[in-house]
Structures are given as structure tokens and as C-alpha cells.
Design a protein around this motif. Structure first.
Motif, PDB file in Angstrom:
ATOM      1  N   GLU A 250       0.833  -1.185   0.000  1.00  0.00           N
ATOM      2  CA  GLU A 250       0.000   0.000   0.000  1.00  0.00           C
ATOM      3  C   GLU A 250       0.877   1.249   0.000  1.00  0.00           C
ATOM      4  OE1 GLU A 250      -2.354  -0.394   3.452  1.00  0.00           O
ATOM      5  OE2 GLU A 250      -3.567  -2.047   2.668  1.00  0.00           O
ATOM      6  N   LEU A 251       0.277   2.384  -0.365  1.00  0.00           N
ATOM      7  CA  LEU A 251       1.059   3.607  -0.498  1.00  0.00           C
ATOM      8  C   LEU A 251       1.655   4.073   0.833  1.00  0.00           C
ATOM      9  CD1 LEU A 251      -1.080   5.656  -3.039  1.00  0.00           C
ATOM     10  CD2 LEU A 251       0.970   4.309  -3.458  1.00  0.00           C
ATOM     11  N   ASN A 252       0.999   3.756   1.937  1.00  0.00           N
ATOM     12  CA  ASN A 252       1.532   4.172   3.236  1.00  0.00           C
ATOM     13  C   ASN A 252       2.326   3.054   3.906  1.00  0.00           C
ATOM     14  OD1 ASN A 252      -0.600   2.504   3.807  1.00  0.00           O
ATOM     15  ND2 ASN A 252      -1.236   3.620   5.635  1.00  0.00           N
ATOM     16  N   PHE A 253       2.765   2.076   3.104  1.00  0.00           N
ATOM     17  CA  PHE A 253       3.467   0.927   3.670  1.00  0.00           C
ATOM     18  C   PHE A 253       4.777   1.337   4.328  1.00  0.00           C
ATOM     19  CE2 PHE A 253       6.024  -3.018   3.391  1.00  0.00           C
ATOM     20  CZ  PHE A 253       5.169  -3.858   4.087  1.00  0.00           C
ATOM     21  N   ARG A 254       5.348   2.439   3.876  1.00  0.00           N
ATOM     22  CA  ARG A 254       6.597   2.906   4.475  1.00  0.00           C
ATOM     23  C   ARG A 254       6.413   3.196   5.964  1.00  0.00           C
ATOM     24  NH1 ARG A 254       9.785   8.479   2.952  1.00  0.00           N
ATOM     25  NH2 ARG A 254      11.688   8.071   4.136  1.00  0.00           N
ATOM     26  N   LEU A 255       5.204   3.614   6.338  1.00  0.00           N
ATOM     27  CA  LEU A 255       4.931   3.950   7.729  1.00  0.00           C
ATOM     28  C   LEU A 255       4.453   2.748   8.539  1.00  0.00           C
ATOM     29  CD1 LEU A 255       3.073   7.342   7.145  1.00  0.00           C
ATOM     30  CD2 LEU A 255       5.498   6.986   7.645  1.00  0.00           C
ATOM     31  N   THR A 256       3.899   1.740   7.874  1.00  0.00           N
ATOM     32  CA  THR A 256       3.292   0.619   8.600  1.00  0.00           C
ATOM     33  C   THR A 256       4.042  -0.693   8.443  1.00  0.00           C
ATOM     34  OG1 THR A 256       1.854   0.068   6.723  1.00  0.00           O
ATOM     35  CG2 THR A 256       1.010   1.661   8.332  1.00  0.00           C
ATOM     36  N   HIS A 257       5.105  -0.718   7.628  1.00  0.00           N
ATOM     37  CA  HIS A 257       5.752  -2.001   7.341  1.00  0.00           C
ATOM     38  C   HIS A 257       6.371  -2.632   8.580  1.00  0.00           C
ATOM     39  CE1 HIS A 257       9.228   0.701   7.209  1.00  0.00           C
ATOM     40  NE2 HIS A 257       9.985  -0.359   7.418  1.00  0.00           N
ATOM     41  N   THR A 266       4.188 -11.006   6.588  1.00  0.00           N
ATOM     42  CA  THR A 266       4.687 -11.023   5.219  1.00  0.00           C
ATOM     43  C   THR A 266       6.069 -11.646   5.199  1.00  0.00           C
ATOM     44  OG1 THR A 266       5.639  -8.817   5.471  1.00  0.00           O
ATOM     45  CG2 THR A 266       3.406  -8.947   4.585  1.00  0.00           C
ATOM     46  N   ASN A 267       6.462 -12.109   4.053  1.00  0.00           N
ATOM     47  CA  ASN A 267       7.779 -12.714   3.894  1.00  0.00           C
ATOM     48  C   ASN A 267       8.633 -11.780   3.055  1.00  0.00           C
ATOM     49  OD1 ASN A 267       9.967 -14.362   3.763  1.00  0.00           O
ATOM     50  ND2 ASN A 267       8.959 -16.034   2.664  1.00  0.00           N
ATOM     51  N   CYS A 268       9.305 -10.864   3.719  1.00  0.00           N
ATOM     52  CA  CYS A 268      10.063  -9.822   3.024  1.00  0.00           C
ATOM     53  C   CYS A 268      11.149 -10.414   2.130  1.00  0.00           C
ATOM     54  CB  CYS A 268      10.698  -8.871   4.032  1.00  0.00           C
ATOM     55  SG  CYS A 268       9.528  -8.168   5.224  1.00  0.00           S
ATOM     56  N   GLU A 269      11.700 -11.564   2.559  1.00  0.00           N
ATOM     57  CA  GLU A 269      12.808 -12.153   1.812  1.00  0.00           C
ATOM     58  C   GLU A 269      12.416 -12.619   0.419  1.00  0.00           C
ATOM     59  OE1 GLU A 269      11.922 -12.897   4.810  1.00  0.00           O
ATOM     60  OE2 GLU A 269      13.610 -12.624   6.186  1.00  0.00           O
ATOM     61  N   SER A 270      11.113 -12.683   0.143  1.00  0.00           N
ATOM     62  CA  SER A 270      10.674 -13.108  -1.187  1.00  0.00           C
ATOM     63  C   SER A 270      11.174 -12.151  -2.259  1.00  0.00           C
ATOM     64  CB  SER A 270       9.146 -13.190  -1.248  1.00  0.00           C
ATOM     65  OG  SER A 270       8.660 -14.149  -0.349  1.00  0.00           O
ATOM     66  N   CYS A 278      17.212  -3.374   4.196  1.00  0.00           N
ATOM     67  CA  CYS A 278      16.716  -2.722   5.406  1.00  0.00           C
ATOM     68  C   CYS A 278      17.753  -1.760   5.984  1.00  0.00           C
ATOM     69  CB  CYS A 278      16.351  -3.761   6.463  1.00  0.00           C
ATOM     70  SG  CYS A 278      15.047  -4.890   5.935  1.00  0.00           S
ATOM     71  N   ALA A 279      19.032  -2.112   5.792  1.00  0.00           N
ATOM     72  CA  ALA A 279      20.094  -1.298   6.384  1.00  0.00           C
ATOM     73  C   ALA A 279      20.179   0.085   5.759  1.00  0.00           C
ATOM     74  CB  ALA A 279      21.434  -2.013   6.243  1.00  0.00           C
ATOM     75  N   ASN A 280      19.605   0.264   4.560  1.00  0.00           N
ATOM     76  CA  ASN A 280      19.626   1.588   3.940  1.00  0.00           C
ATOM     77  C   ASN A 280      18.935   2.619   4.822  1.00  0.00           C
ATOM     78  OD1 ASN A 280      20.982   0.702   1.665  1.00  0.00           O
ATOM     79  ND2 ASN A 280      19.098   0.233   0.546  1.00  0.00           N
ATOM     80  N   CYS A 281      17.919   2.185   5.554  1.00  0.00           N
ATOM     81  CA  CYS A 281      17.205   3.096   6.460  1.00  0.00           C
ATOM     82  C   CYS A 281      17.542   2.814   7.920  1.00  0.00           C
ATOM     83  CB  CYS A 281      15.701   2.966   6.272  1.00  0.00           C
ATOM     84  SG  CYS A 281      15.109   3.530   4.674  1.00  0.00           S
TER      85      CYS A 281
END
Length: 310
Positions: A250-257, A266-270, A278-281
Motif C-alpha cells: 500500500e502507499l503508506n506501507f513505508r509507515l506501517t511495514h 509477510t515474507n520480506c525475503e521473497s 533494510c540497512a539503507n534506512c
């Protein structure tokens, strides 16, 4: 007060008049042939072994679904004594001698090619008629996409299911019912896992790649503010990579991930290389994560305050 009572009274009178003057069910326009004629496909096909072409004689030469393909009075003469007026009520309801209703179709279809040239049997496409009285009572009386796909599944065939315009006159809103769910983008993965799923009937692999472009295979490095808008290799035009907002998040996923990541929903590694992506942030200023905490680097700036804290 008197005006209000008068208004209610006249409203009641008008409503009663409209209700009583409304047409009864007997006067309603019939929407299927069960209201026009007494007929049983089961009796004719199963019990008496009558062939479909005996009644639907024009089908073998029909090249359009706009052709009149239902049997008429002349067709029934072959088996029934239509001259005996005492037997009219055997098939006809009293005072109803209207033509049968033939539903309109928005499809391009040629019965002649299928029946005469390809030698297909009627029951290959029209199933279950020997078990019902009227055609509309069988859910498979008209072929669905799966039935068509059983033959039209070769990419080399002119009329394959990927060429929608070959059969469908109108392609607007040509979407299966289960795709119209508001959450289908999120839940379609469960439909794909169904053993009877046949996505290839309408889709190619490129359809999946339009959204499912893993960041692991992207050569460009997106900025922090663009991490949910990756460059899609499939969107190359004149050498310039076009950006698209993927529909994976979703567009606000940056705030809710963080909530989903912590809850493991969720399986982020997919798609992501977690150790680097993740280390970028979530940096720790070159310190131990256990000491610095996995927080965005922007939170480590002097005088940074979070909502409700400090």
C-alpha cells in the motif's frame, strides 16, 4: 396540523392507487421460455433419444449468434400433430402463443465451423441439458471460458483465449467475478495456489512480472523515499526506465511495514535482501545493532522527537 393530516391522507390514497394498478405477475413480461411453453429437454433428449439437430435445424449452417436458432411451429410438426387444436394445451399455456425468447449475445461465434467443419458434438459445449426441462436451469447449458479453453489453448491458434477480441465484441469490464473483490490484489495468491486455477487462460508470465519485480534483481539503487516504487525492468521505453508504483504494498506501507515485519505477516525475503535493503534506512551509525537499536537513521539526528515521547 390540518395540512399535515391532509398531506398524509392524500399520500396514502395515491400509494394505494399505484399499488392496486400495478401489473400482476400474470401480466408481467416473461423473461424465459418457461412462461411461454411447456417443454422438457430431459423428456426429448434422454427419454426419447432425440438429437439436438432434430429441433435446432439451423445450427449447422449458422455463422452468427444473432441467427434464429430456436425451433418454431414448423419444426414441431415433424413429431407432433399440431393440426389437432384439442392438443394445443399439451405444449402451450392457455392464450399464450408467442415466439420463444432467444437471449442476445455479445459474442462472435460460428456454429457452422464447430459443428459442420470440426465435427464437434453439441454436448461438448452445451452440458447438462438432458437433466433439466429448460436450458436456463442447467448452469453449464452455455459454455464458459474453461470449456472454450479446452480447445482454444494454443498460442498458434488464431482464436486462442489470449485474443479476447476474437470472440468478445465488448471487452470493457471483461473481468471474472472473483477478480472483482476489493481485496483481490492482496488475496489472489491464494487463488493461484488452487489446484483448479488456470491463470494462463487469460494471462501470460509478463502479467505477473509487471508487479512482482524483486528488488534483488534491480541494478539501480532507489533512494530511501522511493523504496516502495522500484524501477521495473519491464517498463523500458526509448532507453529510459519508467517508474511505476507496484501494487504489492500500500502507499503508506513505508509507515506501517514495521508492524507487518514484526508480526511476520509477510515474507520480506521473497523480494528483498533484508541484510542490505533494510540497512539503507535502519542503520546504527556503525555500532552494534543491539546497542544502537534498529531505528531509521533519521531518528538518530540531534533533537529528534517521536510522537508522544519527550
Amino acid at each position: 396540523m390540518k395540512k399535515l393530516i391532509a398531506y398524509i391522507f392524500f399520500t396514502f390514497i395515491i400509494g394505494t392507487f399505484l399499488f392496486l394498478s400495478a401489473p400482476s405477475n400474470d401480466d408481467a413480461i416473461p423473461t424465459d421460455n418457461s412462461k411461454l411453453i411447456k417443454f422438457s429437454h430431459q423428456f426429448h433428449v434422454d427419454d426419447n433419444e432425440i438429437e439436438c439437430a432434430d429441433c435446432h435445424k439451423k445450427v449447422t449452417e449458422s455463422i452468427s449468434l444473432s441467427d434464429r436458432l430456436l425451433p418454431d411451429h414448423e419444426t414441431c410438426i415433424d413429431c407432433h400433430d399440431v393440426e389437432d387444436t384439442d392438443n394445443c394445451t399439451t405444449c402451450h399455456y392457455e392464450d399464450k402463443f408467442e415466439s420463444l425468447i432467444q437471449t442476445k449475445s455479445e459474442l462472435n461465434f460460428n456454429h457452422k465451423i464447430h459443428v459442420t467443419e470440426q465435427k464437434l458434438e453439441c454436448v461438448n459445449c452445451h452440458k447438462g441439458l438432458s437433466e433439466v426441462e429448460y436450458a436456463f436451469q442447467s448452469p453449464n447449458s452455455k459454455p464458459n471460458m474453461e470449456t472454450c479453453y479446452s480447445c482454444h489453448n494454443d498460442g498458434g491458434v488464431a482464436f486462442n483465449t489470449l485474443n479476447c477480441e476474437s470472440c468478445h465484441k465488448i471487452t470493457a469490464n471483461l473481468i471474472p467475478q472473483n477478480h472483482k473483490s476489493f481485496s483481490f490484489i492482496k488475496t489472489h495468491k491464494f487463488s493461484v495456489q488452487n489446484i483448479n486455477a488456470n491463470c494462463a487462460m487469460c494471462h501470460q508470465e509478463q502479467t505477473c512480472q509487471d508487479c512482482h519485480t524483486a528488488t534483488n534483481v534491480i541494478t539501480e539503487n532507489n533512494t530511501v523515499s522511493q523504496f516502495f516504487q522500484p524501477y521495473s525492468p519491464s517498463k523500458i521505453k526509448d532507453g529510459i526506465k519508467q517508474q511505476q508504483i507496484t501494487r504489492v504494498h500500500e502507499l503508506n506501507f513505508r509507515l506501517t511495514h514495521g508492524i507487518e515485519a514484526r508480526g511476520k505477516t509477510t515474507n520480506c525475503e521473497s523480494c528483498h535482501q533484508v541484510q542490505t535493503f533494510c540497512a539503507n534506512c535502519h542503520g546504527s551509525n556503525n555500532e552494534d545493532f543491539a546497542l544502537g537499536g534498529i531505528v531509521p537513521t533519521s531518528h538518530l539526528k540531534p533533537n529528534f522527537k517521536t510522537l508522544g515521547v519527550g
